[in-house]
Design an enzyme around this catalytic site. Structure first.
Site, short mmCIF file in Angstrom:
data_model
loop_
_atom_site.label_atom_id
_atom_site.label_comp_id
_atom_site.label_asym_id
_atom_site.label_seq_id
_atom_site.Cartn_x
_atom_site.Cartn_y
_atom_site.Cartn_z
N ASP A 106 0.85 -1.18 0.00
CA ASP A 106 0.00 0.00 0.00
C ASP A 106 0.89 1.24 0.00
O ASP A 106 1.56 1.53 0.99
CB ASP A 106 -0.88 -0.06 1.26
N ASP A 108 0.72 4.90 0.10
CA ASP A 108 -0.19 6.02 0.36
C ASP A 108 0.38 7.32 -0.20
O ASP A 108 1.57 7.57 -0.10
CB ASP A 108 -0.36 6.17 1.88
N SER A 136 -5.90 3.65 -5.46
CA SER A 136 -6.72 3.49 -4.25
C SER A 136 -7.96 4.39 -4.32
O SER A 136 -8.04 5.26 -5.17
CB SER A 136 -5.88 3.84 -3.03
N HIS A 143 -2.17 0.40 -4.83
CA HIS A 143 -2.15 -0.91 -4.21
C HIS A 143 -1.48 -1.87 -5.18
O HIS A 143 -1.99 -2.08 -6.28
CB HIS A 143 -3.57 -1.40 -3.90
N GLU A 164 3.15 0.46 3.26
CA GLU A 164 2.63 -0.55 4.17
C GLU A 164 2.54 -1.86 3.40
O GLU A 164 2.15 -1.88 2.24
CB GLU A 164 1.26 -0.13 4.69
#
Ligand SMILES: [Zn+2]
Length: 197
Positions: A106, A108, A136, A143, A164
């Site tokens: 992930d 961000d 996302s 992602h 992440e």
């Protein structure tokens, strides 16, 4: 100007609402089924085939396809892709990671408002094998889906950003918005994970 139904050649009545796109409920349904088929076709089979789909609220709370609370650790609250994709509960779809080797990175806030990768994320993206990547729900994150060995989720500092990584006990939103020309397949991300962790 002559406005026509987007599904059949019927002209829309002159008095039709400005945003009307279809002549009838039937045409709207046919078009929406076609959109769902196209969206499903872009998803790797390996994701569609896993019967671990949930819905999620606008604030990302996981929900069952009937609108009850779902849990990323309770298989009785998960559904098939077909059921979850046709449900209108909540704001969208998600897929649960349960430690079977499917993983998701992930990234961000890694995209600029015009959809380009920020410089901190570029080295990581350059390093990825040909695998499925989605934008996302916020529109500014990515992602990255693939395979790897990840028992526990981790939040890692990467350059000026954070990445992440997840492999179990967590659901990931699925938007049907492939990033650039992301292929409909999943690759082994072990090498990338080994470098990150
Ligand atoms: Zn029509």
């Amino acid at each position: 100007m002559d406005r026509r139904c987007e599904q059949c050649p019927t002209p829309l009545p002159t008095m039709a609402r400005r945003h009307a796109r279809y002549c009838s409920a039937r045409c709207r349904q046919v078009a929406s089924r076609a959109r769902r088929r196209a969206a499903a076709a872009a998803l790797p089979r390996a994701l569609v085939e896993r019967d671990r789909w949930v819905r999620h609220s606008p604030t990302k709370v996981p929900l069952t396809t009937t609108g009850r609370p779902a849990s990323s650790t309770d298989a009785t609250t998960w559904s098939t892709y077909a059921t979850a994709a046709t449900s209108r509960v909540g704001a969208g779809l998600g897929l649960v990671l349960d430690g079977d080797g499917l993983v998701c990175l992930d990234l961000d806030h890694c995209l600029t408002p015009d959809g380009h990768a920020r410089s901190w994320a570029q080295p990581l993206l350059d390093q990825l094998p040909a695998t499925y990547i989605e934008v996302s729900p916020s529109g500014d994150g990515l992602h990255v889906w693939g395979y790897g060995d990840l028992a526990h989720g981790r939040r890692l500092v990467y350059g000026a950003g954070t990445v992440e990584v997840y492999g179990a006990g967590r659901y990931i939103t699925v938007t049907h918005r492939p990033w650039h020309r992301a292929p409909s397949q999943l690759a082994d991300l072990s090498a990338v994970l080994a470098e990150l962790l």
